[in-house]
Scaffold this motif. Structure first.
Motif, mmCIF file in Angstrom:
data_model
loop_
_atom_site.group_PDB
_atom_site.id
_atom_site.type_symbol
_atom_site.label_atom_id
_atom_site.label_comp_id
_atom_site.label_asym_id
_atom_site.label_seq_id
_atom_site.Cartn_x
_atom_site.Cartn_y
_atom_site.Cartn_z
ATOM 1 N N GLU A 1 68.356 88.051 84.158
ATOM 2 C CA GLU A 1 66.929 87.721 84.004
ATOM 3 C C GLU A 1 66.696 86.215 84.199
ATOM 4 N N ASN A 2 67.519 85.393 83.583
ATOM 5 C CA ASN A 2 67.380 83.940 83.717
ATOM 6 C C ASN A 2 67.703 83.475 85.133
ATOM 7 N N LYS A 3 68.715 84.055 85.746
ATOM 8 C CA LYS A 3 69.058 83.676 87.127
ATOM 9 C C LYS A 3 67.908 83.990 88.078
ATOM 10 N N ASP A 4 67.293 85.154 87.900
ATOM 11 C CA ASP A 4 66.162 85.540 88.751
ATOM 12 C C ASP A 4 64.981 84.598 88.537
ATOM 13 N N LEU A 5 64.691 84.266 87.288
ATOM 14 C CA LEU A 5 63.595 83.351 86.978
ATOM 15 C C LEU A 5 63.890 81.958 87.523
ATOM 16 N N TYR A 6 65.142 81.509 87.390
ATOM 17 C CA TYR A 6 65.500 80.190 87.914
ATOM 18 C C TYR A 6 65.251 80.113 89.422
ATOM 19 N N LYS A 7 65.528 81.185 90.147
ATOM 20 C CA LYS A 7 65.296 81.183 91.595
ATOM 21 C C LYS A 7 63.832 80.865 91.920
ATOM 22 N N LYS A 8 62.917 81.383 91.096
ATOM 23 C CA LYS A 8 61.494 81.075 91.301
ATOM 24 C C LYS A 8 61.229 79.588 91.069
ATOM 25 N N TYR A 9 61.803 79.051 90.011
ATOM 26 C CA TYR A 9 61.643 77.621 89.735
ATOM 27 C C TYR A 9 62.281 76.785 90.854
ATOM 28 N N GLY B 1 71.542 67.686 87.670
ATOM 29 C CA GLY B 1 72.197 67.962 86.390
ATOM 30 C C GLY B 1 72.073 69.401 85.938
ATOM 31 N N ARG B 2 72.669 69.658 84.788
ATOM 32 C CA ARG B 2 72.799 71.033 84.318
ATOM 33 C C ARG B 2 71.465 71.656 83.932
ATOM 34 N N LEU B 3 70.540 70.914 83.359
ATOM 35 C CA LEU B 3 69.260 71.489 82.952
ATOM 36 C C LEU B 3 68.319 71.667 84.134
ATOM 37 N N ALA B 4 68.300 70.703 85.026
ATOM 38 C CA ALA B 4 67.408 70.781 86.189
ATOM 39 C C ALA B 4 67.889 71.808 87.212
ATOM 40 N N ASN B 5 69.200 72.046 87.260
ATOM 41 C CA ASN B 5 69.775 73.032 88.182
ATOM 42 C C ASN B 5 70.123 74.346 87.495
ATOM 43 N N TYR B 6 69.831 74.428 86.216
ATOM 44 C CA TYR B 6 70.131 75.607 85.400
ATOM 45 C C TYR B 6 71.520 76.153 85.717
ATOM 46 N N LYS B 7 72.488 75.237 85.581
ATOM 47 C CA LYS B 7 73.867 75.550 85.933
ATOM 48 C C LYS B 7 74.779 74.740 85.023
ATOM 49 N N PRO C 1 67.748 71.801 74.384
ATOM 50 C CA PRO C 1 68.566 72.566 75.333
ATOM 51 C C PRO C 1 69.806 71.781 75.774
ATOM 52 N N TYR C 2 70.956 72.454 75.748
ATOM 53 C CA TYR C 2 72.209 71.866 76.221
ATOM 54 C C TYR C 2 72.813 72.683 77.355
ATOM 55 N N TYR C 3 72.817 74.005 77.196
ATOM 56 C CA TYR C 3 73.523 74.866 78.141
ATOM 57 C C TYR C 3 72.619 76.002 78.608
ATOM 58 N N PRO C 4 72.630 76.296 79.914
ATOM 59 C CA PRO C 4 71.881 77.454 80.407
ATOM 60 C C PRO C 4 72.551 78.755 79.954
ATOM 61 N N VAL C 5 71.749 79.803 79.857
ATOM 62 C CA VAL C 5 72.259 81.146 79.543
ATOM 63 C C VAL C 5 72.129 81.958 80.826
ATOM 64 N N PRO C 6 73.228 82.075 81.588
ATOM 65 C CA PRO C 6 73.147 82.619 82.948
ATOM 66 C C PRO C 6 73.173 84.149 83.039
ATOM 67 N N ASN C 7 72.250 84.815 82.345
ATOM 68 C CA ASN C 7 72.160 86.264 82.527
ATOM 69 C C ASN C 7 71.270 86.573 83.739
ATOM 70 N N GLY D 1 52.744 78.103 83.794
ATOM 71 C CA GLY D 1 52.585 79.182 82.820
ATOM 72 C C GLY D 1 53.623 80.273 82.922
ATOM 73 N N TRP D 2 54.696 80.025 83.635
ATOM 74 C CA TRP D 2 55.765 81.017 83.773
ATOM 75 C C TRP D 2 56.586 81.078 82.493
ATOM 76 N N PRO D 3 57.373 82.138 82.333
ATOM 77 C CA PRO D 3 58.246 82.223 81.146
ATOM 78 C C PRO D 3 59.268 81.080 81.137
ATOM 79 N N GLN D 4 59.721 80.749 79.954
ATOM 80 C CA GLN D 4 60.746 79.708 79.828
ATOM 81 C C GLN D 4 62.125 80.306 80.064
ATOM 82 N N LEU D 5 63.008 79.479 80.601
ATOM 83 C CA LEU D 5 64.412 79.852 80.730
ATOM 84 C C LEU D 5 65.066 79.770 79.356
ATOM 85 N N GLU D 6 66.146 80.492 79.194
ATOM 86 C CA GLU D 6 66.850 80.519 77.910
ATOM 87 C C GLU D 6 67.992 79.502 77.929
#
Length: 152
Positions: free
Chosen positions: A99-107, A121-127, A91-97, A17-22
């Motif tokens: 807020e998203n970087k902080d949320l990705y760390k939780k994931y 890969g790029r979606l699973a590693n948000y990179k 989704p194709y590309y992460p948006v590395p701002n 139930g966490w927010p989605q990454l952009e």
């Protein structure tokens, strides 16, 4: 047994139930050009990262792909695809701002606790990975995961 997950990491953990990454997505416009015995452009893939074409004219696309180049096809016609970046969609590309970087760390913390799953890969590693780097990343992870396996 092992699962190699290549989809969006936030989709994998959606039940939290966490927010989605952009993410940024792409749209593809197919163009069929008749009476073009040569090529439409000088290479199979021409990127337009500054949103200008070869003449410096402003454009609304980021890349054109003309597949006729790839197999050195001879034809009086050509087909190419114009790629445009967009919000929403697949989704194709992460948006590395931040807020998203902080949320990705939780994931990522959750992913590290997930037994039997390798996030690749790029979606699973948000990179962002270039495709050659994405393939190398997958091969290296597989080699690492299987180095202690017995061969038959």
């Amino acid at each position: 047994r092992r699962l190699y997950y290549t989809g969006p990491i936030d989709t994998y953990f959606a039940d939290l139930g966490w927010p989605q990454l952009e993410y940024r997505s792409l749209s593809f416009e197919e163009v069929v050009q008749m009476d073009t015995p040569g090529y439409f452009q000088p290479a199979a893939v021409v990127n337009h990262p500054q949103n200008t074409d070869a003449d410096g004219k402003e454009v609304d696309f980021t890349r054109i792909v003309e597949y006729k180049h790839m197999l050195e096809q001879k034809s009086n016609h050509t087909i190419y695809y114009i790629e445009r970046s967009k919000d929403g969609g697949e989704p194709y590309y992460p948006v590395p701002n931040k807020e998203n970087k902080d949320l990705y760390k939780k994931y990522q913390e959750m992913a590290e606790k997930e037994e039997g799953v390798t996030f690749v890969g790029r979606l699973a590693n948000y990179k962002y990975f270039n495709m050659d780097d994405a393939i190398l990343n997958a091969l290296e992870l597989f080699d690492e995961d299987t180095k202690d396996m017995k061969t038959r």
